[in-house]
Design an enzyme around this catalytic site. Structure first.
Site, PDB file in Angstrom:
ATOM      1  N   PHE A 368       0.828  -1.211   0.000  1.00  0.00           N
ATOM      2  CA  PHE A 368       0.000   0.000   0.000  1.00  0.00           C
ATOM      3  C   PHE A 368       0.859   1.256   0.000  1.00  0.00           C
ATOM      4  O   PHE A 368       1.096   1.848  -1.049  1.00  0.00           O
ATOM      5  CB  PHE A 368      -0.976  -0.042   1.182  1.00  0.00           C
ATOM      6  CG  PHE A 368      -2.065  -1.056   0.994  1.00  0.00           C
ATOM      7  CD1 PHE A 368      -1.866  -2.381   1.354  1.00  0.00           C
ATOM      8  CD2 PHE A 368      -3.263  -0.697   0.389  1.00  0.00           C
ATOM      9  CE1 PHE A 368      -2.861  -3.338   1.146  1.00  0.00           C
ATOM     10  CE2 PHE A 368      -4.269  -1.636   0.176  1.00  0.00           C
ATOM     11  CZ  PHE A 368      -4.057  -2.957   0.555  1.00  0.00           C
ATOM     12  N   GLU A 369       1.349   1.657   1.175  1.00  0.00           N
ATOM     13  CA  GLU A 369       2.079   2.944   1.208  1.00  0.00           C
ATOM     14  C   GLU A 369       3.389   2.765   1.945  1.00  0.00           C
ATOM     15  O   GLU A 369       3.476   2.918   3.155  1.00  0.00           O
ATOM     16  CB  GLU A 369       1.210   4.022   1.882  1.00  0.00           C
ATOM     17  CG  GLU A 369       0.010   4.393   1.019  1.00  0.00           C
ATOM     18  CD  GLU A 369      -0.786   5.547   1.608  1.00  0.00           C
ATOM     19  OE1 GLU A 369      -1.099   5.468   2.806  1.00  0.00           O
ATOM     20  OE2 GLU A 369      -1.063   6.516   0.884  1.00  0.00           O
ATOM     21  N   GLN A 370       4.417   2.406   1.185  1.00  0.00           N
ATOM     22  CA  GLN A 370       5.743   2.294   1.773  1.00  0.00           C
ATOM     23  C   GLN A 370       6.646   3.333   1.132  1.00  0.00           C
ATOM     24  O   GLN A 370       6.530   3.630  -0.065  1.00  0.00           O
ATOM     25  CB  GLN A 370       6.319   0.900   1.576  1.00  0.00           C
ATOM     26  CG  GLN A 370       6.624   0.507   0.164  1.00  0.00           C
ATOM     27  CD  GLN A 370       7.568  -0.664   0.141  1.00  0.00           C
ATOM     28  OE1 GLN A 370       8.662  -0.565   0.689  1.00  0.00           O
ATOM     29  NE2 GLN A 370       7.153  -1.756  -0.463  1.00  0.00           N
TER      30      GLN A 370
END
Ligand code: 6LW
Length: 541
Positions: A368-370
């Site tokens: 997702f959001e790294q």
């Protein structure tokens, strides 16, 4: 004259067109953001990245997309003064092993088209086409009519998953498919029929498809018909390009081709290829793009203009070539991030002028959001360095230099903190091996202040070092580079992207701890110069 058929830094699944004296190649970007790469050339030798068209949240949001899914097989075309780009957005790869060898293969892919009046301009928001199979392409006939082609995916147990090439009329003005979708070609005994491209020449309709699967048996098959809807006769001389059964060729996995007529009337094929690390079966560079002259035979078929063996010998790269990246107001074009159309949540180029500041987000390997910004590995041997200023206060905060293939395989030299060791460096490895899915190096205590990190590769091994007091300190462990390859993968888990090297930061405490990177350098090295290094204890071998 094309001396080195392998186009450096290109991704796979090339589509090539010519408009006047301008050539363009579009290639796949999978889970990397922005979506699609378009390179431009006027001489077929010098190429420049001119567009990554899918960059707005209204065009693309890859958060949650599995590894090696996302954007597959973009296809460029040009008609009536407009550029068209079709592509598949793959959301689920599906696994035949889920239900046994002949099991169902449930996959989710959606085909779209975006348009632009100029390649380097803004591209439209996507127009949905269908979800019947991947690898869409548009064919614009000489009578002004256009057609969408894509492979038909049959998920049913016991059926040929690659169930043929579908074609359906497409209204470019109303931007809708209409009429009936028909299978115009069922493929040959090579199977895995995909990547369709249709051309009109000398009263024939020519159909190029990829077959044999995107591995060592990959091939380009040519068929033709006097009737647009077939039947299509297969080239009697066999695949027009393949390295199948030729392990001696430098360019392996040759397939997924697209033809273009050059301004001087000669013809070329852009096609997918791969180069294993010498002495291994590991394609750490992933699949790449090659360009090869071809010619029409007297009986109206196509053959390579030079033997693949000759064309397949990539020109020897210069032994040492360094790309130094400073961080100004825009991200250097070689770098990409993962999945999200909202990069401001991951990094900033203004938080500390002259630095790329990564804000610790989700864990490395998140879908997702790294916070991970990296560039493709484009040479077997290389050295990558960066300088990072990062003051973690918790074991939940880490930042550093990463060699990243996907969430299941990476080597991450990260600075972190724990109660016993305080601030330290450690390499965290994810390995595509169910028996040994992860590894941790020793802990290397660090003094306060910025730290220079370095990784050196000879294609088969990685050596990490750090410097904070003037002298380089090489970690005792040697790391396996070949596990970061298309071939080293978990069952049913696709590996299509190739390896990236870059910077990462994670903070699962939720405090978005910043890591300030003062620059990055990538030096291509002749692999032979490192092979002599005697590796010590190896991790992930
Ligand atoms: C692409 C398909 C293929 O859509 O691999 O090699 C898929 N061929 O045509 C992803 O790259």
């Amino acid at each position: 004259m094309i001396s080195n058929p392998v186009l450096q830094g290109f991704n796979p699944d090339p589509s090539i067109i010519r408009v006047g004296s301008d050539y363009y190649i579009a290639t796949s970007t999978f889970e990397w953001f922005p979506g699609v790469q378009i390179h431009h050339s006027t001489d077929l030798v010098n190429w420049r990245l001119v567009s990554r068209p899918l960059r707005r949240s209204s065009q693309l949001d890859l958060r949650g997309i599995p590894d090696s899914c996302g954007i597959w097989a973009p296809c460029l075309s040009y008609a009536k003064g407009r550029f068209y780009l079709t592509y598949s957005l793959v959301r689920r790869y599906g696994r035949t092993t889920e239900y046994g060898a002949q099991g169902m293969s449930l996959r989710d892919f959606h085909n779209y088209v975006v348009t632009a009046d100029a390649i380097e301009g803004d591209w439209s928001d996507p127009v949905y086409l269908n979800s019947s199979g991947f690898d869409p392409s548009l064919f614009h006939d000489t009578d002004g009519k256009s057609y969408l082609l894509n492979l038909l995916w049959d998920h049913r147990s016991g059926h040929n998953r690659f169930a043929g090439i579908l074609m359906q009329p497409y209204d470019t003005e109303a931007r809708v498919l209409f009429g009936e979708a028909k299978v115009i070609f069922e493929g040959t005994e090579l199977g895995y029929t995909e990547g369709p491209h249709l051309y009109r020449r000398d009263g024939w309709y020519y159909l190029v498809v990829a077959e044999g699967g995107t591995g060592w048996d990959h091939a380009v098959t040519l068929a033709r018909s006097r009737d647009l809807y077939g039947p299509y006769e297969v080239c009697p001389y066999g695949p027009i390009v393949t390295s199948r059964g030729r392990p001696d060729l430098a360019l392996q996995k040759a397939g997924h081709g697209d033809l273009v007529e050059a301004e001087d009337g000669t013809w070329l094929m852009a096609y997918l290829c791969a180069r294993p690390v010498p002495g291994t079966q590991a394609c750490v560079l992933g699949r790449e793009t090659a360009l090869q002259p071809v010619r029409w035979t007297a009986d109206g078929w196509i053959e390579p203009s030079e033997p693949l063996a000759q064309v397949g010998q990539p020109a020897k790269a210069s032994a040492e070539e360094t790309q130094r990246y400073a961080f100004g107001s825009t991200l250097p074009e070689d770098f990409q991030w993962l999945r999200t159309p909202y990069p401001d949540a991951l990094f900033s180029l203004s938080a500390r002028p002259g630095h790329l500041t990564l804000f610790g987000c989700e864990t490395i390997g998140s879908l997702f959001e790294q916070s991970l910004v990296a560039r493709r590995q484009t040479s077997f041997g290389y050295e990558a360095t960066t300088v990072v200023d990062f003051e973690p206060e918790s074991f939940q905060q880490s930042a550093g230099l990463v060699c990243y293939y996907n969430s299941t395989k990476f080597h991450y030299a990260c600075i972190s903190f724990d109660e016993a060791a305080g601030r330290h460096l450690r390499v965290m490895s994810a390995l595509p091996d169910p028996a040994c899915p992860e590894a941790l190096s020793k802990i290397y205590p660090l003094p306060a202040g910025p730290v220079e990190l370095r990784v050196v590769s000879d294609g088969r091994h990685l050596w990490f070092s750090y410097r904070s007091d003037g002298a380089w300190h090489q970690l005792e462990e040697v790391f396996d580079a070949t596990c970061l390859s298309d071939e080293a993968t978990l069952p049913g888990h696709p590996s299509f992207t190739g390896t990236f090297v870059g910077m990462a930061c994670q903070d699962t405490s939720g405090r978005a701890c910043p890591a300030h990177f003062a620059g990055f350098a990538y030096t291509r090295r002749d692999a032979a110069t490192e092979a002599a290094s005697v590796p010590r204890r190896r991790v992930g071998m």
